[in-house]
Motif scaffolding. Structure first.
Motif, PDB file in Angstrom:
ATOM      1  N   THR A 157       0.702  -1.249  -0.021  1.00  0.00           N
ATOM      2  CA  THR A 157       0.152  -0.097   0.043  1.00  0.00           C
ATOM      3  C   THR A 157       0.912   1.027  -0.128  1.00  0.00           C
ATOM      4  O   THR A 157       1.914   1.402   0.779  1.00  0.00           O
ATOM      5  CB  THR A 157      -0.914   0.000   0.968  1.00  0.00           C
ATOM      6  N   ARG A 158       0.649   2.400  -0.692  1.00  0.00           N
ATOM      7  CA  ARG A 158       1.221   3.347  -0.926  1.00  0.00           C
ATOM      8  C   ARG A 158       0.400   4.563  -0.065  1.00  0.00           C
ATOM      9  O   ARG A 158      -0.649   4.390   0.342  1.00  0.00           O
ATOM     10  CB  ARG A 158       1.200   3.990  -2.296  1.00  0.00           C
ATOM     11  N   PRO A 159       1.223   5.574   0.773  1.00  0.00           N
ATOM     12  CA  PRO A 159       0.697   6.275   1.374  1.00  0.00           C
ATOM     13  C   PRO A 159       0.045   7.343   0.636  1.00  0.00           C
ATOM     14  O   PRO A 159       0.353   7.581  -0.614  1.00  0.00           O
ATOM     15  CB  PRO A 159       1.858   6.876   2.274  1.00  0.00           C
ATOM     16  N   ARG A 160      -1.205   7.813   0.950  1.00  0.00           N
ATOM     17  CA  ARG A 160      -1.822   8.690   0.169  1.00  0.00           C
ATOM     18  C   ARG A 160      -1.483  10.009   0.255  1.00  0.00           C
ATOM     19  O   ARG A 160      -0.884  10.512   1.066  1.00  0.00           O
ATOM     20  CB  ARG A 160      -3.568   9.036   0.836  1.00  0.00           C
ATOM     21  N   VAL A 161      -1.275  10.561  -0.954  1.00  0.00           N
ATOM     22  CA  VAL A 161      -0.475  11.960  -1.167  1.00  0.00           C
ATOM     23  C   VAL A 161      -1.749  12.897  -1.428  1.00  0.00           C
ATOM     24  O   VAL A 161      -2.625  13.119  -2.427  1.00  0.00           O
ATOM     25  CB  VAL A 161       0.605  11.800  -2.367  1.00  0.00           C
ATOM     26  N   GLY A 162      -1.876  13.744  -0.435  1.00  0.00           N
ATOM     27  CA  GLY A 162      -2.835  14.796  -0.533  1.00  0.00           C
ATOM     28  C   GLY A 162      -2.338  15.966  -1.359  1.00  0.00           C
ATOM     29  O   GLY A 162      -1.438  16.231  -1.817  1.00  0.00           O
ATOM     30  N   VAL A 163      -3.348  17.191  -1.605  1.00  0.00           N
ATOM     31  CA  VAL A 163      -3.109  18.117  -2.428  1.00  0.00           C
ATOM     32  C   VAL A 163      -1.926  18.803  -1.533  1.00  0.00           C
ATOM     33  O   VAL A 163      -0.903  19.617  -2.370  1.00  0.00           O
ATOM     34  CB  VAL A 163      -4.367  19.160  -2.428  1.00  0.00           C
ATOM     35  N   MET A 164      -1.952  19.253  -0.389  1.00  0.00           N
ATOM     36  CA  MET A 164      -0.801  19.877   0.328  1.00  0.00           C
ATOM     37  C   MET A 164       0.304  19.338   0.147  1.00  0.00           C
ATOM     38  O   MET A 164       1.633  19.985  -0.266  1.00  0.00           O
ATOM     39  CB  MET A 164      -0.910  19.817   1.840  1.00  0.00           C
ATOM     40  N   ASP A 165       0.661  17.744   0.059  1.00  0.00           N
ATOM     41  CA  ASP A 165       1.962  17.125  -0.414  1.00  0.00           C
ATOM     42  C   ASP A 165       2.213  17.211  -1.714  1.00  0.00           C
ATOM     43  O   ASP A 165       3.411  17.372  -2.064  1.00  0.00           O
ATOM     44  CB  ASP A 165       1.825  15.727   0.046  1.00  0.00           C
ATOM     45  N   ARG A 166       1.336  17.375  -2.515  1.00  0.00           N
ATOM     46  CA  ARG A 166       1.581  17.413  -4.056  1.00  0.00           C
ATOM     47  C   ARG A 166       2.246  18.871  -4.322  1.00  0.00           C
ATOM     48  O   ARG A 166       3.048  19.062  -5.131  1.00  0.00           O
ATOM     49  CB  ARG A 166       0.494  17.180  -4.828  1.00  0.00           C
ATOM     50  N   MET A 167       1.657  19.996  -3.543  1.00  0.00           N
ATOM     51  CA  MET A 167       1.978  21.056  -3.699  1.00  0.00           C
ATOM     52  C   MET A 167       3.477  21.389  -3.139  1.00  0.00           C
ATOM     53  O   MET A 167       4.433  22.119  -3.795  1.00  0.00           O
ATOM     54  CB  MET A 167       1.202  22.251  -3.083  1.00  0.00           C
ATOM     55  N   ILE A 168       3.716  20.661  -2.058  1.00  0.00           N
ATOM     56  CA  ILE A 168       5.018  20.828  -1.359  1.00  0.00           C
ATOM     57  C   ILE A 168       6.046  20.142  -2.326  1.00  0.00           C
ATOM     58  O   ILE A 168       7.158  20.728  -2.678  1.00  0.00           O
ATOM     59  CB  ILE A 168       5.107  20.218  -0.116  1.00  0.00           C
ATOM     60  N   ASN A 169       5.758  18.784  -2.836  1.00  0.00           N
ATOM     61  CA  ASN A 169       6.693  18.356  -3.774  1.00  0.00           C
ATOM     62  C   ASN A 169       6.929  19.091  -5.018  1.00  0.00           C
ATOM     63  O   ASN A 169       8.266  19.173  -5.505  1.00  0.00           O
ATOM     64  CB  ASN A 169       6.111  16.968  -4.273  1.00  0.00           C
ATOM     65  N   SER A 170       5.968  19.781  -5.467  1.00  0.00           N
ATOM     66  CA  SER A 170       5.972  20.492  -6.812  1.00  0.00           C
ATOM     67  C   SER A 170       7.038  21.946  -6.384  1.00  0.00           C
ATOM     68  O   SER A 170       7.728  22.138  -7.332  1.00  0.00           O
ATOM     69  CB  SER A 170       4.705  21.264  -7.110  1.00  0.00           C
ATOM     70  N   ILE A 171       6.732  22.396  -5.509  1.00  0.00           N
ATOM     71  CA  ILE A 171       7.498  23.545  -5.139  1.00  0.00           C
ATOM     72  C   ILE A 171       9.119  23.057  -4.908  1.00  0.00           C
ATOM     73  O   ILE A 171       9.993  23.730  -5.298  1.00  0.00           O
ATOM     74  CB  ILE A 171       7.160  24.236  -3.760  1.00  0.00           C
ATOM     75  N   GLU A 172       9.180  22.097  -4.261  1.00  0.00           N
ATOM     76  CA  GLU A 172      10.517  21.438  -4.012  1.00  0.00           C
ATOM     77  C   GLU A 172      11.297  21.204  -5.478  1.00  0.00           C
ATOM     78  O   GLU A 172      12.453  21.286  -5.350  1.00  0.00           O
ATOM     79  CB  GLU A 172      10.730  20.231  -3.136  1.00  0.00           C
ATOM     80  N   TRP A 173      10.596  20.541  -6.190  1.00  0.00           N
ATOM     81  CA  TRP A 173      11.173  20.333  -7.584  1.00  0.00           C
ATOM     82  C   TRP A 173      11.467  21.806  -8.402  1.00  0.00           C
ATOM     83  O   TRP A 173      12.530  21.477  -9.180  1.00  0.00           O
ATOM     84  CB  TRP A 173      10.033  19.522  -8.360  1.00  0.00           C
ATOM     85  N   LEU A 174      10.557  22.639  -8.229  1.00  0.00           N
ATOM     86  CA  LEU A 174      10.882  23.724  -8.897  1.00  0.00           C
ATOM     87  C   LEU A 174      12.055  24.284  -8.257  1.00  0.00           C
ATOM     88  O   LEU A 174      13.066  24.908  -9.222  1.00  0.00           O
ATOM     89  CB  LEU A 174       9.776  25.045  -8.733  1.00  0.00           C
ATOM     90  N   ALA A 175      12.413  24.397  -7.194  1.00  0.00           N
ATOM     91  CA  ALA A 175      13.622  24.892  -6.312  1.00  0.00           C
ATOM     92  C   ALA A 175      14.926  24.139  -6.906  1.00  0.00           C
ATOM     93  O   ALA A 175      15.852  24.629  -7.287  1.00  0.00           O
ATOM     94  CB  ALA A 175      13.459  24.946  -4.960  1.00  0.00           C
ATOM     95  N   ALA A 176      14.801  22.803  -7.073  1.00  0.00           N
ATOM     96  CA  ALA A 176      15.681  22.119  -7.626  1.00  0.00           C
ATOM     97  C   ALA A 176      16.147  22.482  -9.204  1.00  0.00           C
ATOM     98  O   ALA A 176      17.272  22.467  -9.480  1.00  0.00           O
ATOM     99  CB  ALA A 176      15.410  20.302  -7.587  1.00  0.00           C
ATOM    100  N   MET A 177      14.904  22.691  -9.992  1.00  0.00           N
ATOM    101  CA  MET A 177      15.199  22.956 -11.173  1.00  0.00           C
ATOM    102  C   MET A 177      15.996  24.493 -11.394  1.00  0.00           C
ATOM    103  O   MET A 177      17.012  24.408 -12.292  1.00  0.00           O
ATOM    104  CB  MET A 177      13.812  23.026 -12.115  1.00  0.00           C
ATOM    105  N   PHE A 178      15.804  25.282 -10.556  1.00  0.00           N
ATOM    106  CA  PHE A 178      16.488  26.436 -10.504  1.00  0.00           C
ATOM    107  C   PHE A 178      17.911  26.388 -10.163  1.00  0.00           C
ATOM    108  O   PHE A 178      18.754  27.083 -10.510  1.00  0.00           O
ATOM    109  CB  PHE A 178      15.736  27.541  -9.599  1.00  0.00           C
ATOM    110  N   VAL A 179      18.178  25.435  -9.389  1.00  0.00           N
ATOM    111  CA  VAL A 179      19.387  25.025  -8.940  1.00  0.00           C
ATOM    112  C   VAL A 179      20.297  24.618 -10.153  1.00  0.00           C
ATOM    113  O   VAL A 179      21.328  25.137 -10.528  1.00  0.00           O
ATOM    114  CB  VAL A 179      19.462  23.949  -7.711  1.00  0.00           C
TER     115      VAL A 179
END
Length: 180
Positions: A8-30
């Motif tokens: 079973t995978r843990p459920r990923v909510g809207v907040m967690d998807r938003m957090i992950n997206s922001i972290e990926w954007l930050a990594a892209m800027f690096v």
């Protein structure tokens, strides 16, 4: 296929998807900043030329990287901290200290975001351009401002979770790493 045997995978909510997206954007800027520096050095060293406005782009991209980096570190709690009072406190007091500190951080970053918006507006109104190619600089400032807005959102999510759902936080625990 047996459903009981399936992991079973843990459920990923809207907040967690938003957090992950922001972290990926930050990594892209690096990556973008590193690529800009690499290309500028290679072109200058081996071809005796440069990217037009590379200094302006590098400066503005570094600003973008800083604000998106603030967003990425604000939620996880992975930034450098030194707090002897927190370390000596019990679990309940640690939580109150965390809530208070996060609320102060939320206030400071929200004020910073308002001031940065004024800078974006000012560069737009004043029509500030890059030196070589006369590209407007306000979009770069706007992307940096969006990073600051993202920091406010993530700090607000962190505050909410600290108060109502502390089990949902993904804090970095440096004291646990030292024990491993």
């Amino acid at each position: 296929m047996n459903d009981a045997a399936a992991p079973t995978r843990p459920r990923v909510g809207v907040m967690d998807r938003m957090i992950n997206s922001i972290e990926w954007l930050a990594a892209m800027f690096v990556g973008i900043v590193a690529l800009n520096i690499f290309l500028a050095v290679v072109l200058r060293k081996f071809f005796n030329t440069s990217i037009p406005d590379s200094y302006d782009f590098g400066r503005m991209l570094l600003g973008i990287l800083i604000f998106w980096g603030i967003a990425a570190t604000s939620y996880r709690g992975g930034h450098i901290t030194v707090d002897l009072v927190w370390t000596a406190a019990g679990p309940r007091m640690k939580r109150w200290i965390d809530v208070f500190a996060t609320l102060v951080l939320l206030f400071v970053v929200a004020v910073q975001t308002a001031m940065l918006f004024d800078k974006v507006r000012g560069t737009y109104v004043d029509n500030v351009l890059t030196y070589d190619m006369n590209i407007p600089t306000w979009p770069f400032y706007a992307v940096a401002w969006l990073g600051d807005v993202s920091a406010v959102v993530l700090i607000a999510i962190r505050t909410y979770r600290l108060i109502f759902h502390p089990e949902l936080l993904h804090d970095e625990k440096p004291e646990m790493k030292a024990d491993e």
